[in-house]
Design a protein around this motif. Structure first.
Motif, PDB file in Angstrom:
ATOM      1  N   LYS A   1      -4.288  -3.235  -4.257  1.00 34.31           N
ATOM      2  CA  LYS A   1      -3.597  -4.050  -5.035  1.00 34.31           C
ATOM      3  C   LYS A   1      -3.727  -5.554  -4.420  1.00 34.31           C
ATOM      4  CE  LYS A   1       0.420  -1.592  -4.196  1.00 34.31           C
ATOM      5  NZ  LYS A   1       0.250  -0.768  -3.402  1.00 34.31           N
TER       6      LYS A   1
ATOM      7  N   LYS B   1      -6.489  -2.822  -0.609  1.00 39.93           N
ATOM      8  CA  LYS B   1      -7.743  -1.962  -0.955  1.00 39.93           C
ATOM      9  C   LYS B   1      -7.564  -1.836  -2.641  1.00 39.93           C
ATOM     10  CE  LYS B   1      -7.202   1.138   2.027  1.00 39.93           C
ATOM     11  NZ  LYS B   1      -6.085   0.401   2.822  1.00 39.93           N
TER      12      LYS B   1
ATOM     13  N   TYR C   1      -2.432 -11.865  -0.228  1.00 43.55           N
ATOM     14  CA  TYR C   1      -3.039 -10.851   0.518  1.00 43.55           C
ATOM     15  C   TYR C   1      -3.748  -9.863  -0.736  1.00 43.55           C
ATOM     16  CZ  TYR C   1      -3.442  -6.267   2.777  1.00 43.55           C
ATOM     17  OH  TYR C   1      -3.923  -5.095   3.485  1.00 43.55           O
TER      18      TYR C   1
HETATM   19  P1  ADP Z   1      -3.756  -1.603   1.680  1.00 41.57           P
HETATM   20  O1  ADP Z   1      -2.969  -2.782   2.376  1.00 41.57           O
HETATM   21  O2  ADP Z   1      -3.371  -0.467   2.573  1.00 41.57           O
HETATM   22  O3  ADP Z   1      -5.192  -1.945   1.423  1.00 41.57           O
HETATM   23  P2  ADP Z   1      -2.839  -2.123  -1.109  1.00 41.57           P
HETATM   24  O4  ADP Z   1      -4.108  -2.458  -1.766  1.00 41.57           O
HETATM   25  O5  ADP Z   1      -1.795  -1.281  -1.913  1.00 41.57           O
HETATM   26  O6  ADP Z   1      -2.904  -1.554   0.184  1.00 41.57           O
HETATM   27  O7  ADP Z   1      -1.944  -3.562  -0.746  1.00 41.57           O
HETATM   28  C1  ADP Z   1      -0.643  -3.755  -0.920  1.00 41.57           C
HETATM   29  C2  ADP Z   1      -0.275  -4.349   0.338  1.00 41.57           C
HETATM   30  O8  ADP Z   1       1.392  -5.056   0.121  1.00 41.57           O
HETATM   31  C3  ADP Z   1       0.183  -3.155   1.375  1.00 41.57           C
HETATM   32  O9  ADP Z   1      -0.309  -3.922   2.594  1.00 41.57           O
HETATM   33  C4  ADP Z   1       1.572  -3.206   1.393  1.00 41.57           C
HETATM   34  O10 ADP Z   1       2.217  -2.863   2.467  1.00 41.57           O
HETATM   35  C5  ADP Z   1       1.968  -4.534   0.780  1.00 41.57           C
HETATM   36  N1  ADP Z   1       3.574  -4.514   0.114  1.00 41.57           N
HETATM   37  C6  ADP Z   1       3.833  -3.457  -0.768  1.00 41.57           C
HETATM   38  N2  ADP Z   1       5.139  -3.927  -1.276  1.00 41.57           N
HETATM   39  C7  ADP Z   1       5.419  -5.237  -0.641  1.00 41.57           C
HETATM   40  C8  ADP Z   1       6.656  -5.852  -0.706  1.00 41.57           C
HETATM   41  N3  ADP Z   1       7.692  -5.569  -1.454  1.00 41.57           N
HETATM   42  N4  ADP Z   1       6.744  -6.866   0.301  1.00 41.57           N
HETATM   43  C9  ADP Z   1       5.822  -7.277   0.977  1.00 41.57           C
HETATM   44  N5  ADP Z   1       4.517  -6.334   1.204  1.00 41.57           N
HETATM   45  C10 ADP Z   1       4.247  -5.338   0.295  1.00 41.57           C
END
Ligand code: ADP
Ligand code: UDP
Length: 237
Positions: A13, A11, A8
């Motif tokens: 990460k 935005k 995945y």
């Molecule tokens: P967004 O999805 O809001 O754009 P990010 O760019 O920070 O945010 O993407 C990181 C994604 O990984 C987020 O959707 C978050 O919920 C998910 N995430 C964070 N930690 C974990 C984890 N330990 N296991 C599974 N998913 C995670």
């Protein structure tokens, strides 16, 4: 442990599979977004700064008895975490009024909130992360009452630990957002804690040292994140 294919890209990460089915790698990119992804910019060093900031905070929380997904650093911009089944609910605690609370209620920015407030938002960019409550979360199956109670308890525990940590660095923890998930049925803190997801003000001057610098076009965004990190003892190498 080996890094495998991308699962995945969010935005800020990206998430990768690993050779261990119960572990993932979080890659902190330099991308910075605001207003539900409407404004995007790349800020040099941000991925490294937030990765190390987050690692420092997660280790402090773990040491205080709060279960987190954090396992360890993988590189300057990556860390290894437990793979959680994420709960699509954001928990926000506020010690001082700012941001959406000020816009929603028309109250003055900067007033102290005693006791601190607790709010829930649905993680849904298309709907602009609407505010929800326990009843809606239960009826729509986003979380059970027991899970919500544990998320609330842990979110306030985080406040106790981090308010004191930032106070020692001459900083006010104004508000912050946490995300939780399930690992073997247990509620565990996931995602990140960095100046992207909280508000931090200088305790004396009330200068903003968090993502509001980006949202409000104040400049010096990463310099502020590094200043905050330096004051609480983060080693950026
Ligand atoms: P967004 O999805 O809001 O754009 P990010 O760019 O920070 O945010 O993407 C990181 C994604 O990984 C987020 O959707 C978050 O919920 C998910 N995430 C964070 N930690 C974990 C984890 N330990 N296991 C599974 N998913 C995670
Ligand atoms: N926050 C976040 N992600 C979101 C919404 C909020 O990290 O999707 C953080 C935000 O940085 C702040 C706190 O949660 O520290 C409270 O945010 P607020 O409700 O005031 O919304 P905003 O002003 O960010 O629209």
């Amino acid at each position: 442990m080996e890094k495998r294919q991308q699962l995945y890209a969010g935005k800020a990460k990206s998430v990768y599979h690993t050779s261990d089915p119960e572990r993932m790698i979080l890659h902190f990119r330099d991308d910075t977004s605001a207003f539900d992804g409407e404004r995007m910019e790349s800020l040099a060093r941000k991925g490294m700064v937030n990765n190390k900031f987050n690692a420092f905070i997660m280790q402090k929380l773990e040491a205080a008895g709060i279960p987190t997904h954090f396992d360890g650093l993988f590189s300057d911009t990556e860390c290894v975490v437990k793979k959680l089944e994420m709960i699509p609910v954001e928990c926000v605690v506020r010690n001082i009024a700012a941001g959406s609370l000020v816009r929603r209620l028309g109250v003055e920015e900067g007033i102290e909130l005693n006791p601190p407030t607790f709010e829930l938002f649905l993680k849904n960019d298309a709907q602009h992360d609407p505010m929800i409550n326990e009843s809606l979360a239960e009826s729509f199956g986003w979380a059970t009452p027991e899970q919500l109670a544990e998320m609330k308890r842990l979110t306030f525990r985080v406040n106790d630990v981090l308010k004191a940590l930032f106070a020692d660095g001459g900083l006010l923890l104004v508000d912050y957002k946490l995300e939780f998930g399930l690992f073997d049925g247990e509620i565990v803190l996931g995602d990140e804690f960095s100046p992207d997801g909280c508000r931090l003000w200088d305790a004396k001057t009330r200068e903003k040292l968090d993502k509001d610098r980006f949202r409000q076009g104040l400049g010096g965004v990463i310099e502020a994140y590094e200043e905050v990190g330096r004051r609480i003892g983060v080693d950026f190498g």
